[in-house]
Motif scaffolding. Sequence first.
Motif, PDB file in Angstrom:
ATOM      1  N   VAL A   1       5.579  -0.210 -30.593  1.00 39.36           N
ATOM      2  CA  VAL A   1       5.786   0.919 -29.663  1.00 39.36           C
ATOM      3  C   VAL A   1       6.356   2.164 -30.348  1.00 39.36           C
ATOM      4  O   VAL A   1       6.155   3.278 -29.850  1.00 39.36           O
ATOM      5  CB  VAL A   1       6.692   0.560 -28.443  1.00 39.36           C
ATOM      6  N   LEU A   2       7.023   1.950 -31.475  1.00 42.88           N
ATOM      7  CA  LEU A   2       7.710   3.067 -32.141  1.00 42.88           C
ATOM      8  C   LEU A   2       6.821   4.300 -32.372  1.00 42.88           C
ATOM      9  O   LEU A   2       7.238   5.427 -32.050  1.00 42.88           O
ATOM     10  CB  LEU A   2       8.306   2.572 -33.463  1.00 42.88           C
ATOM     11  N   PRO A   3       5.579   4.135 -32.876  1.00 44.81           N
ATOM     12  CA  PRO A   3       4.749   5.322 -33.099  1.00 44.81           C
ATOM     13  C   PRO A   3       4.412   6.093 -31.824  1.00 44.81           C
ATOM     14  O   PRO A   3       4.026   7.262 -31.885  1.00 44.81           O
ATOM     15  CB  PRO A   3       3.460   4.751 -33.721  1.00 44.81           C
ATOM     16  N   PHE A   4       4.543   5.442 -30.653  1.00 46.93           N
ATOM     17  CA  PHE A   4       4.225   6.114 -29.385  1.00 46.93           C
ATOM     18  C   PHE A   4       5.430   6.883 -28.828  1.00 46.93           C
ATOM     19  O   PHE A   4       5.292   7.641 -27.867  1.00 46.93           O
ATOM     20  CB  PHE A   4       3.784   5.093 -28.326  1.00 46.93           C
ATOM     21  N   LEU A   5       6.615   6.637 -29.368  1.00 44.77           N
ATOM     22  CA  LEU A   5       7.828   7.203 -28.763  1.00 44.77           C
ATOM     23  C   LEU A   5       8.105   8.614 -29.263  1.00 44.77           C
ATOM     24  O   LEU A   5       7.905   8.915 -30.443  1.00 44.77           O
ATOM     25  CB  LEU A   5       9.033   6.302 -29.066  1.00 44.77           C
ATOM     26  N   THR A   6       8.573   9.443 -28.338  1.00 43.29           N
ATOM     27  CA  THR A   6       9.010  10.797 -28.688  1.00 43.29           C
ATOM     28  C   THR A   6      10.422  10.960 -28.099  1.00 43.29           C
ATOM     29  O   THR A   6      10.851  10.135 -27.278  1.00 43.29           O
ATOM     30  CB  THR A   6       8.089  11.858 -28.053  1.00 43.29           C
ATOM     31  N   PRO A   7      11.112  12.022 -28.476  1.00 40.99           N
ATOM     32  CA  PRO A   7      12.477  12.196 -27.940  1.00 40.99           C
ATOM     33  C   PRO A   7      12.525  12.335 -26.415  1.00 40.99           C
ATOM     34  O   PRO A   7      13.593  12.216 -25.820  1.00 40.99           O
ATOM     35  CB  PRO A   7      12.959  13.476 -28.642  1.00 40.99           C
ATOM     36  N   ASP A   8      11.371  12.532 -25.771  1.00 41.51           N
ATOM     37  CA  ASP A   8      11.347  12.620 -24.298  1.00 41.51           C
ATOM     38  C   ASP A   8      10.909  11.316 -23.627  1.00 41.51           C
ATOM     39  O   ASP A   8      10.878  11.229 -22.397  1.00 41.51           O
ATOM     40  CB  ASP A   8      10.352  13.713 -23.860  1.00 41.51           C
ATOM     41  N   SER A   9      10.553  10.335 -24.422  1.00 46.12           N
ATOM     42  CA  SER A   9       9.971   9.114 -23.838  1.00 46.12           C
ATOM     43  C   SER A   9      10.998   8.270 -23.091  1.00 46.12           C
ATOM     44  O   SER A   9      12.143   8.126 -23.519  1.00 46.12           O
ATOM     45  CB  SER A   9       9.409   8.205 -24.939  1.00 46.12           C
ATOM     46  N   ILE A  10      10.505   7.668 -21.997  1.00 50.43           N
ATOM     47  CA  ILE A  10      11.248   6.615 -21.317  1.00 50.43           C
ATOM     48  C   ILE A  10      10.472   5.327 -21.587  1.00 50.43           C
ATOM     49  O   ILE A  10       9.245   5.295 -21.426  1.00 50.43           O
ATOM     50  CB  ILE A  10      11.302   6.838 -19.787  1.00 50.43           C
ATOM     51  N   LEU A  11      11.178   4.300 -21.963  1.00 48.04           N
ATOM     52  CA  LEU A  11      10.535   3.024 -22.296  1.00 48.04           C
ATOM     53  C   LEU A  11      10.937   1.983 -21.252  1.00 48.04           C
ATOM     54  O   LEU A  11      12.136   1.792 -20.990  1.00 48.04           O
ATOM     55  CB  LEU A  11      10.986   2.589 -23.697  1.00 48.04           C
ATOM     56  N   GLY A  12       9.959   1.318 -20.669  1.00 51.61           N
ATOM     57  CA  GLY A  12      10.252   0.261 -19.700  1.00 51.61           C
ATOM     58  C   GLY A  12      10.630  -1.017 -20.428  1.00 51.61           C
ATOM     59  O   GLY A  12       9.962  -1.420 -21.374  1.00 51.61           O
ATOM     60  N   VAL A  13      11.704  -1.651 -19.953  1.00 47.41           N
ATOM     61  CA  VAL A  13      12.220  -2.842 -20.640  1.00 47.41           C
ATOM     62  C   VAL A  13      12.342  -3.994 -19.648  1.00 47.41           C
ATOM     63  O   VAL A  13      12.948  -3.858 -18.578  1.00 47.41           O
ATOM     64  CB  VAL A  13      13.587  -2.526 -21.300  1.00 47.41           C
TER      65      VAL A  13
END
Length: 227
Positions: free
Chosen positions: A19-31
């Motif tokens: 998932v790391l390559p998809f993340l940006t400083p604005d991303s919310i990640l569902g856990v």
Amino acid sequence: MYTQSELKQQVAQAAVDYVLPFLTPDSILGVGTGSTVDLFIDALAAHKHAFKAAASSSERSTARLQGLGIEVQDLNTIERMDWYVDGADEIDAALNMTKGGGGALTREKIVASVSDKFLCIVDDSKLVERLGAFPLPVEVIPMAKNAVARQLRALGGNPVERTGFVTDNGGLILDVSGLSIEDPAALEARINNMPGVVCCGLFAIAPASVALIAGQQGVRTLSGNGF
Ligand code: 5RP
């Protein structure tokens, strides 16, 4: 020979790498929730500045995320997320899942519904030809417990109340063994439709998008329709 907990550790790290390559400083990640997700959260903490916040599917995961300095955002403030990451109790080749072994199925399904993609992380003991060996968790409103149990018995299931367990939503869990799950999406819809059912642990109407499956030969990737 890796143990199951080593495989969980490997798939948790693989999920962070995925998932790391998809993340940006604005991303919310569902856990999601569970022992595999606990390891995912631990590995994710090293990258907490790569994204904005998490949306959590349980009090358990919220406590772990916050304890590691990861912000948890109220789902009501989130319009869409790209990725939701969670484990499963069973998954088939079509990426239909049974979930809820940890009792968090309702919030898991809610958070997953706000995400475009579901990344399922499992060790290969969870990969099955057909769902159903793992008793299907069904969350119910307490007053409807017996009424729902009768309907589940009429479907051929054997519902057993999970003792001493109350969900984060104040619901009870019926663990249903003996169901013949030929059409997981149809059964999910049928059980969801019983008055008093909060959520059924089948995730087949909206299956996983991608599964990472850890085995003795490494972590392999299974992709669903459209991925
Ligand atoms: C919790 C879940 C979990 O994802 C599922 O039970 C798998 O858990 P674990 O990673 O501990 O094997 O659905 O409600």
